[in-house]
Write a protein that holds these residues in place. Structure first.
Motif, PDB file in Angstrom:
ATOM      1  N   THR A 161       0.757  -1.314   0.073  1.00 23.78           N
ATOM      2  CA  THR A 161       0.014  -0.066   0.036  1.00 23.78           C
ATOM      3  C   THR A 161       0.726   1.237  -0.135  1.00 23.78           C
ATOM      4  O   THR A 161       2.143   1.361   0.410  1.00 23.78           O
ATOM      5  N   ARG A 162       0.215   2.177  -0.371  1.00 26.79           N
ATOM      6  CA  ARG A 162       1.080   3.761  -0.492  1.00 26.79           C
ATOM      7  C   ARG A 162       1.763   3.958   1.115  1.00 26.79           C
ATOM      8  O   ARG A 162       2.654   4.535   1.108  1.00 26.79           O
ATOM      9  N   PRO A 163       0.763   4.079   1.915  1.00 31.07           N
ATOM     10  CA  PRO A 163       1.085   4.341   3.320  1.00 31.07           C
ATOM     11  C   PRO A 163       2.668   3.611   3.548  1.00 31.07           C
ATOM     12  O   PRO A 163       3.455   4.020   4.177  1.00 31.07           O
ATOM     13  N   VAL A 164       2.697   2.167   3.376  1.00 33.77           N
ATOM     14  CA  VAL A 164       3.678   1.431   3.801  1.00 33.77           C
ATOM     15  C   VAL A 164       4.924   1.768   2.744  1.00 33.77           C
ATOM     16  O   VAL A 164       6.050   1.904   3.393  1.00 33.77           O
ATOM     17  N   ILE A 165       4.716   2.134   1.565  1.00 34.01           N
ATOM     18  CA  ILE A 165       5.775   2.574   0.718  1.00 34.01           C
ATOM     19  C   ILE A 165       6.340   3.827   1.130  1.00 34.01           C
ATOM     20  O   ILE A 165       7.622   4.186   1.321  1.00 34.01           O
ATOM     21  N   THR A 166       5.396   4.777   1.438  1.00 30.35           N
ATOM     22  CA  THR A 166       5.808   5.985   1.896  1.00 30.35           C
ATOM     23  C   THR A 166       6.575   6.217   3.078  1.00 30.35           C
ATOM     24  O   THR A 166       7.601   6.788   3.394  1.00 30.35           O
ATOM     25  N   GLN A 167       6.298   5.210   3.997  1.00 33.25           N
ATOM     26  CA  GLN A 167       7.090   4.993   5.133  1.00 33.25           C
ATOM     27  C   GLN A 167       8.448   4.613   5.079  1.00 33.25           C
ATOM     28  O   GLN A 167       9.442   5.128   5.472  1.00 33.25           O
ATOM     29  N   ALA A 168       8.701   3.563   4.083  1.00 30.58           N
ATOM     30  CA  ALA A 168       9.697   2.952   3.558  1.00 30.58           C
ATOM     31  C   ALA A 168      10.877   4.200   3.194  1.00 30.58           C
ATOM     32  O   ALA A 168      11.839   4.129   3.243  1.00 30.58           O
ATOM     33  N   LEU A 169      10.292   4.804   2.150  1.00 27.04           N
ATOM     34  CA  LEU A 169      10.975   5.889   1.507  1.00 27.04           C
ATOM     35  C   LEU A 169      11.433   6.674   2.546  1.00 27.04           C
ATOM     36  O   LEU A 169      12.614   7.287   2.279  1.00 27.04           O
ATOM     37  N   HIS A 170      10.498   7.283   3.508  1.00 26.74           N
ATOM     38  CA  HIS A 170      11.165   8.159   4.609  1.00 26.74           C
ATOM     39  C   HIS A 170      12.097   7.467   5.463  1.00 26.74           C
ATOM     40  O   HIS A 170      13.185   8.223   5.730  1.00 26.74           O
ATOM     41  N   GLU A 171      11.921   6.323   5.612  1.00 23.66           N
ATOM     42  CA  GLU A 171      12.978   5.726   6.702  1.00 23.66           C
ATOM     43  C   GLU A 171      14.410   5.636   5.842  1.00 23.66           C
ATOM     44  O   GLU A 171      15.446   5.462   6.399  1.00 23.66           O
ATOM     45  N   LEU A 172      14.257   5.392   4.571  1.00 26.58           N
ATOM     46  CA  LEU A 172      15.645   5.185   3.824  1.00 26.58           C
ATOM     47  C   LEU A 172      16.644   6.343   4.013  1.00 26.58           C
ATOM     48  O   LEU A 172      17.575   6.344   3.706  1.00 26.58           O
ATOM     49  N   GLY A 173      15.799   7.416   4.084  1.00 23.25           N
ATOM     50  CA  GLY A 173      16.577   8.799   4.130  1.00 23.25           C
ATOM     51  C   GLY A 173      17.222   9.174   2.911  1.00 23.25           C
ATOM     52  O   GLY A 173      16.772   8.967   1.564  1.00 23.25           O
ATOM     53  N   ASP A 174      18.822   9.367   3.049  1.00 20.07           N
ATOM     54  CA  ASP A 174      19.348   9.662   1.916  1.00 20.07           C
ATOM     55  C   ASP A 174      19.919   8.464   1.393  1.00 20.07           C
ATOM     56  O   ASP A 174      21.002   8.675   0.152  1.00 20.07           O
ATOM     57  N   GLN A 175      19.602   7.135   1.457  1.00 21.33           N
ATOM     58  CA  GLN A 175      19.876   6.008   0.669  1.00 21.33           C
ATOM     59  C   GLN A 175      19.176   6.090  -0.610  1.00 21.33           C
ATOM     60  O   GLN A 175      19.453   5.433  -1.579  1.00 21.33           O
ATOM     61  N   VAL A 176      18.250   7.113  -0.723  1.00 19.76           N
ATOM     62  CA  VAL A 176      17.252   6.994  -1.945  1.00 19.76           C
ATOM     63  C   VAL A 176      17.524   8.572  -2.341  1.00 19.76           C
ATOM     64  O   VAL A 176      17.241   9.402  -1.465  1.00 19.76           O
TER      65      VAL A 176
END
Length: 283
Positions: A224-239
């Motif tokens: 889901t979008r919330p799960v993906i958004t959270q992952a992007l946020h937690e990855l920080g500058d790795q992405v």
């Protein structure tokens, strides 16, 4: 600089090892492309023939037999072949989706059973599948507890429990009747940490298909979008954010490169569903 649509397509082809065949071990090739569609037995073989120079089917047979590559239900609730060290993380990322797809489906709920009934069987199933068993053998084993509902309980468990398909010999390594093995002891972290698994899966996806949007990753996984958004946020500058031709933000791993627009694209004969595995932008 904004990437063009052709550059995005070329990036996918390059990272999917489709611009030129590479001399690479089959397990390493599977890890490079994140996961291979394996709904039909021949699909990963044809996929690797397109990607690996001097590919020999028996090399993939051997990798399945010795457990370096795992075939299991994962992304999009379909069978994929993945590197054994990535399996536990990918399963953790997908577990909630896999479990919900079966335990809240009418085919399971109509039995009158509840999710806890199936969940309680997971440890026993792991012990029973310490050696390869056919689906019929598993159903026979659980009939004593669930009677006529054993078939639907196994239908659910074989999708979301840590279960992999076991090679049964013969062409393409997998022949009917299908056999299964416990995968709870697969290499890698045997974690149920969905958030950590999602972060790791997202990075692997971007290395294999990036630059890509959150929507692309959602299509690849059904997360889901919330799960993906959270992952992007937690990855920080790795992405990092990348500018592309469309409106949707694109993301990529730090330091990744994209081919020039004039790189030639050779023809490739892709197996069923391979073209749709990551994005819809392959030529």
């Amino acid at each position: 600089m904004s990437l063009t649509a052709r550059q995005l397509a070329l990036a996918t082809l390059d990272r999917q090892l489709l611009l030129e065949r590479r001399r690479i071990d089959v397990a390493d090739a599977v890890r490079r492309v994140c996961a291979l569609q394996a709904q039909t037995p021949a699909s990963p073989y044809l996929a690797l023939w397109n990607r690996v120079r001097d590919f020999a089917p028996e090399d993939l047979d051997a990798a399945f037999v010795d457990g370096r590559i795992v075939k299991a239900s994962l992304m999009r609730i379909t069978l994929h072949a993945v590197h054994a060290e990535d399996y536990a993380h990918q399963h953790a990322a997908m577990l909630n989706t896999l479990r919900a797809s079966r335990l809240y489906d009418h085919r399971f709920t109509s039995t009158g059973l509840v999710p806890a009934d199936a969940d309680a069987l997971v440890p026993e199933l792991a012990r029973f599948l310490a050696r390869p068993r056919t689906g019929a053998e598993v159903e026979d084993e659980i009939t004593a507890r669930f009677g006529e509902h054993a078939h639907r309980v196994w239908w659910a468990l074989r999708t979301y429990a840590p279960v992999r398909h076991a090679p049964a010999g013969g062409p393409w390594a997998f022949t009917p009747p299908h056999t299964y093995l416990d995968s709870s002891g697969a290499p890698g972290a045997p974690s149920r940490d969905a958030r950590a698994g999602t972060r790791r899966l997202l990075l692997a996806y971007l290395r294999a298909f990036g630059p890509a949007s959150a929507q692309d990753f959602a299509r690849f996984t059904l997360l889901t979008r919330p799960v993906i958004t959270q992952a992007l946020h937690e990855l920080g500058d790795q992405v990092v954010r990348v500018t592309g031709p469309g409106r949707a933000p694109l993301f990529d791993v730090e330091g990744a490169t994209v081919p020039a627009e004039d790189v030639p694209t050779p023809p490739r004969l892709l197996p069923m569903w391979d073209r749709r595995a990551g994005t819809d932008r392959l030529p």
